[in-house]
Design a protein around this motif. Structure first.
Motif, PDB file in Angstrom:
ATOM      1  N   MET A 158       3.923  45.119   2.486  1.00 27.01           N
ATOM      2  CA  MET A 158       2.793  44.956   1.597  1.00 27.01           C
ATOM      3  C   MET A 158       2.076  46.297   1.471  1.00 27.01           C
ATOM      4  O   MET A 158       1.902  47.018   2.437  1.00 27.01           O
ATOM      5  N   PHE A 159       1.698  46.619   0.248  1.00 30.66           N
ATOM      6  CA  PHE A 159       0.985  47.861  -0.006  1.00 30.66           C
ATOM      7  C   PHE A 159      -0.487  47.697   0.343  1.00 30.66           C
ATOM      8  O   PHE A 159      -0.980  46.588   0.513  1.00 30.66           O
ATOM      9  N   LYS A 160      -1.186  48.820   0.427  1.00 30.39           N
ATOM     10  CA  LYS A 160      -2.599  48.812   0.794  1.00 30.39           C
ATOM     11  C   LYS A 160      -3.457  49.211  -0.395  1.00 30.39           C
ATOM     12  O   LYS A 160      -2.998  49.923  -1.301  1.00 30.39           O
ATOM     13  N   VAL A 161      -4.699  48.783  -0.371  1.00 30.02           N
ATOM     14  CA  VAL A 161      -5.658  49.185  -1.396  1.00 30.02           C
ATOM     15  C   VAL A 161      -5.773  50.708  -1.377  1.00 30.02           C
ATOM     16  O   VAL A 161      -5.840  51.327  -0.312  1.00 30.02           O
ATOM     17  N   GLY A 162      -5.730  51.297  -2.561  1.00 31.61           N
ATOM     18  CA  GLY A 162      -5.832  52.747  -2.697  1.00 31.61           C
ATOM     19  C   GLY A 162      -4.496  53.453  -2.843  1.00 31.61           C
ATOM     20  O   GLY A 162      -4.456  54.612  -3.256  1.00 31.61           O
ATOM     21  N   GLU A 163      -3.395  52.772  -2.515  1.00 29.84           N
ATOM     22  CA  GLU A 163      -2.075  53.394  -2.629  1.00 29.84           C
ATOM     23  C   GLU A 163      -1.663  53.525  -4.087  1.00 29.84           C
ATOM     24  O   GLU A 163      -2.031  52.706  -4.932  1.00 29.84           O
ATOM     25  N   CYS A 196      -6.063  48.696  -6.631  1.00 29.37           N
ATOM     26  CA  CYS A 196      -7.516  48.744  -6.458  1.00 29.37           C
ATOM     27  C   CYS A 196      -8.055  47.530  -5.715  1.00 29.37           C
ATOM     28  O   CYS A 196      -9.194  47.556  -5.245  1.00 29.37           O
ATOM     29  N   GLU A 197      -7.229  46.480  -5.586  1.00 28.38           N
ATOM     30  CA  GLU A 197      -7.664  45.294  -4.852  1.00 28.38           C
ATOM     31  C   GLU A 197      -6.449  44.418  -4.576  1.00 28.38           C
ATOM     32  O   GLU A 197      -5.452  44.459  -5.294  1.00 28.38           O
ATOM     33  N   ILE A 198      -6.544  43.629  -3.537  1.00 32.10           N
ATOM     34  CA  ILE A 198      -5.539  42.610  -3.241  1.00 32.10           C
ATOM     35  C   ILE A 198      -6.300  41.310  -3.059  1.00 32.10           C
ATOM     36  O   ILE A 198      -7.227  41.239  -2.254  1.00 32.10           O
ATOM     37  N   GLY A 199      -5.946  40.313  -3.838  1.00 35.07           N
ATOM     38  CA  GLY A 199      -6.675  39.054  -3.759  1.00 35.07           C
ATOM     39  C   GLY A 199      -6.194  38.069  -4.797  1.00 35.07           C
ATOM     40  O   GLY A 199      -5.066  38.151  -5.281  1.00 35.07           O
ATOM     41  N   TYR A 247      -1.679  41.891  -6.393  1.00 33.37           N
ATOM     42  CA  TYR A 247      -2.146  43.267  -6.434  1.00 33.37           C
ATOM     43  C   TYR A 247      -2.914  43.417  -7.739  1.00 33.37           C
ATOM     44  O   TYR A 247      -2.440  42.990  -8.791  1.00 33.37           O
ATOM     45  N   PHE A 248      -4.065  44.029  -7.704  1.00 32.59           N
ATOM     46  CA  PHE A 248      -4.799  44.402  -8.902  1.00 32.59           C
ATOM     47  C   PHE A 248      -4.435  45.865  -9.135  1.00 32.59           C
ATOM     48  O   PHE A 248      -4.818  46.730  -8.345  1.00 32.59           O
ATOM     49  N   LEU A 249      -3.674  46.118 -10.167  1.00 32.08           N
ATOM     50  CA  LEU A 249      -3.117  47.450 -10.412  1.00 32.08           C
ATOM     51  C   LEU A 249      -3.812  48.124 -11.587  1.00 32.08           C
ATOM     52  O   LEU A 249      -3.834  47.595 -12.695  1.00 32.08           O
ATOM     53  N   GLU A 250      -4.345  49.302 -11.330  1.00 38.17           N
ATOM     54  CA  GLU A 250      -4.998  50.081 -12.373  1.00 38.17           C
ATOM     55  C   GLU A 250      -4.087  51.253 -12.736  1.00 38.17           C
ATOM     56  O   GLU A 250      -3.829  52.124 -11.900  1.00 38.17           O
ATOM     57  N   TYR A 307      -1.972  42.521 -13.019  1.00 40.79           N
ATOM     58  CA  TYR A 307      -1.955  41.667 -11.836  1.00 40.79           C
ATOM     59  C   TYR A 307      -0.506  41.371 -11.504  1.00 40.79           C
ATOM     60  O   TYR A 307       0.250  40.916 -12.356  1.00 40.79           O
ATOM     61  N   ALA A 308      -0.133  41.633 -10.269  1.00 42.23           N
ATOM     62  CA  ALA A 308       1.242  41.397  -9.843  1.00 42.23           C
ATOM     63  C   ALA A 308       1.226  40.630  -8.538  1.00 42.23           C
ATOM     64  O   ALA A 308       0.570  41.058  -7.575  1.00 42.23           O
ATOM     65  N   PRO A 309       1.945  39.513  -8.485  1.00 40.37           N
ATOM     66  CA  PRO A 309       2.018  38.786  -7.213  1.00 40.37           C
ATOM     67  C   PRO A 309       2.567  39.695  -6.111  1.00 40.37           C
ATOM     68  O   PRO A 309       3.508  40.459  -6.342  1.00 40.37           O
ATOM     69  N   VAL A 310       1.981  39.633  -4.957  1.00 37.54           N
ATOM     70  CA  VAL A 310       2.398  40.457  -3.831  1.00 37.54           C
ATOM     71  C   VAL A 310       3.865  40.203  -3.498  1.00 37.54           C
ATOM     72  O   VAL A 310       4.599  41.127  -3.160  1.00 37.54           O
ATOM     73  N   ASP A 311       4.311  38.974  -3.637  1.00 39.97           N
ATOM     74  CA  ASP A 311       5.695  38.623  -3.298  1.00 39.97           C
ATOM     75  C   ASP A 311       6.627  38.613  -4.506  1.00 39.97           C
ATOM     76  O   ASP A 311       7.702  38.023  -4.461  1.00 39.97           O
ATOM     77  N   ASN A 312       6.250  39.293  -5.577  1.00 42.78           N
ATOM     78  CA  ASN A 312       7.046  39.332  -6.803  1.00 42.78           C
ATOM     79  C   ASN A 312       8.357  40.090  -6.578  1.00 42.78           C
ATOM     80  O   ASN A 312       8.351  41.211  -6.092  1.00 42.78           O
TER      81      ASN A 312
END
Length: 170
Positions: A1-6, A19-22, A35-38, A47-52
């Motif tokens: 799993m990636f981290k916020v800010g990566e 920018c966020e995971i939720g 994942y909230f991806l900017e 928005y991408a499911p973490v387990d996609n």
């Protein structure tokens, strides 16, 4: 799993910052995290499911890897793909883009530039499919290199094109 800010490469969308995971507002009642991806070079949020497993998501290459690839441009072997079928050409190019690797994108860019150079020598123009996929490959490639090296996309583009054009001149 990636981290916020990566910084990650998200499919064909390019470089994005997590920018966020939720759970976004539109998410159903299940426990799926997103994942909230900017995008770094465009506006909006994805928005991408973490387990996609359908769409490729990976870390942006390191500065060291980017420099190494740029140094290897001259030695990359590539062959122009030619066919009379627009569909086959599109499928071929898309299959390379779908690999989601910098090296493959660099080889594709180099091969289409060689194809364009050859067309110019014969007083012809590069086809629309070639141009479209060249743009797509360059956008993804230059964006990732810029993020990895911490420089502007235009600077990356100048470096890559200068190296490739020098090689084509010899």
């Amino acid at each position: 799993m990636f981290k916020v800010g990566e910084l990650v490469m998200y499919g064909g969308r390019g470089v994005c910052k997590i920018c966020e995971i939720g759970k976004p507002d539109f998410a159903k009642e299940d426990d799926t995290l997103f994942y909230f991806l900017e995008p770094l070079y465009n506006s909006g949020i994805f928005y991408a499911p973490v387990d996609n497993e359908k769409i490729s998501i990976r870390k942006v290459i390191s500065k060291k890897e980017a420099k190494k690839l740029l140094d290897e441009v001259d030695s990359l072997k590539c062959e122009s793909f030619t066919t009379h079928s627009i569909q086959q050409l599109s499928q071929h190019y898309q299959s390379i883009i779908d690999k989601h690797t910098c090296k493959d994108l660099l080889i594709l860019t180099k091969s289409i530039m060689e194809k364009e150079n050859d067309a110019i020598k014969h007083n012809k123009k590069l086809g629309q499919i070639d141009k479209r996929f060249m743009k797509k490959a360059e956008d993804l490639l230059y964006g990732e290199f810029a993020a990895a090296l911490g420089i502007d996309i235009e600077e990356v583009e100048n470096k890559v094109k200068t190296k490739l054009l020098e090689q084509l001149q010899t």
